[in-house]
Design an enzyme around this catalytic site. Structure first.
Site, PDB file in Angstrom:
ATOM      1  N   SER A 139       0.851  -1.194   0.000  1.00 40.55           N
ATOM      2  CA  SER A 139       0.000   0.000   0.000  1.00 40.55           C
ATOM      3  C   SER A 139       0.880   1.235   0.000  1.00 40.55           C
ATOM      4  CB  SER A 139      -0.887   0.014   1.243  1.00 40.55           C
ATOM      5  OG  SER A 139      -1.516   1.269   1.414  1.00 40.55           O
ATOM      6  N   TYR A 154      -1.005  -0.193  10.413  1.00 40.55           N
ATOM      7  CA  TYR A 154      -1.040  -0.621   9.019  1.00 40.55           C
ATOM      8  C   TYR A 154       0.154  -0.080   8.241  1.00 40.55           C
ATOM      9  CZ  TYR A 154      -3.108  -1.665   4.445  1.00 40.55           C
ATOM     10  OH  TYR A 154      -3.356  -2.158   3.183  1.00 40.55           O
TER      11      TYR A 154
END
Length: 229
Positions: A139, A154
Site C-alpha cells: 500500500s 497498518y
C-alpha cells in the site's frame, strides 16, 4: 498448468486476483483462515470455471503456515506464484502518539512477518518452478514518501513488507525468483471502504504474478508502473 497460492483469497482483492489468474489458466490455491469461507471461495471460483482448491491458512500461526506449505505440495505438487495478500487493521482511528499496541503487534504479525514466513515455507517449491514469482500486496500507506502519523499499525506493517520485498528480491535474484510489491490503489474492498472497482486493483497484482523472466524485481508498482517508495 502453473499454480498460484493466494493468501486471504476468500473476498475482495484476493478472490478477484484468484479469478483473474484462473482465467489465465492458473490452478489457484485459495489460502483462507476460516474453513467455511475458504470452501465458499473454492465453490465460487470453480463455478466460474477456475481450477481452484481451498488451503487452510492462518497467517498469524507459524504452524498453520508450515501445514499450508505441505498442503500445497500435496494438492498441486508444486508452486509457481505466491501472492501475499492477507492483511488486517487499516487503523484510521489511531495516531502514532496514542496507539493500541495489541493492534500494532497483530498487524506486524499478519501483514509483515506472516508473508516472510509464508515465503520461506514455500521457497523450495518456488525454486523448482521455471517461472517463480512472489507478489507482496502492499500500500502507498507504507511508502516513505507519504508517511504520516495516521494508520500507524497498518503503515508500519506495510513499510516493513516493502523492505522485505527489497531484501528478498536481492537474495533470490540469482535464482530467477522475481519479487515485487504492488499497491492496488484505493479500492472498494471491505477494508478500503470505497475507491475504484476491485477488478482494477487486482489487475496490477496479476501483472506482477505473470511477469516475463526478464521482468523487474525488487520494485514497487501500481497498475504495472513504478511508484515512489
Amino acid at each position: 498448468m502453473p499454480t498460484a497460492l493466494i493468501t486471504g483469497a476468500n473476498r475482495g482483492l484476493g478472490l478477484e486476483t484468484a479469478h483473474q489468474l484462473g482465467e489465465k489458466g492458473f490452478h489457484v490455491l485459495a489460502g483462507v483462515r476460516n474453513g467455511e469461507a475458504g470452501r465458499r471461495a473454492e465453490a465460487i471460483l470453480r463455478g466460474a470455471g477456475v481450477k481452484a482448491d481451498f488451503i487452510a491458512l492462518d497467517m498469524a500461526s507459524p504452524a498453520s503456515i508450515a501445514e499450508a506449505a505441505q498442503a500445497v505440495w500435496q494438492v498441486a505438487g508444486g508452486l509457481d506464484v505466491l501472492i501475499n495478500n492477507a492483511a488486517v487493521h487499516y487503523d484510521t482511528h489511531q495516531r502514532v502518539g496514542a496507539p493500541d499496541f495489541d493492534i500494532v503487534e497483530e498487524a506486524l504479525t499478519i501483514n509483515t512477518v506472516g508473508p516472510w514466513r509464508m515465503s520461506v515455507a514455500v521457497l523450495e517449491l518456488l525454486r523448482r518452478s521455471e517461472h517463480p514469482r512472489i507478489v507482496n500486496v502492499s500500500s502507498e500507506s507504507g511508502a516513505w514518501s507519504s508517511m504520516t502519523g495516521t494508520t500507524p499499525a497498518y503503515s508500519l506493517s506495510k513499510i516493513g513488507l516493502n523492505a522485505l520485498t527489497r531484501m528478498m528480491a536481492s537474495e533470490f535474484a540469482g535464482e530467477g525468483i522475481l519479487v515485487n510489491a504492488v499497491c492496488p490503489g484505493w479500492t472498494a474492498t471491505d477494508m478500503g471502504g470505497g475507491g475504484r472497482p476491485i477488478p482494477d486493483g487486482a489487475r496490477g497484482i496479476v501483472w506482477a504474478a505473470t511477469l516475463p523472466d526478464d521482468g523487474p524485481t525488487g520494485g514497487f508498482f501500481r497498475d504495472g508502473k513504478p511508484i515512489a517508495w
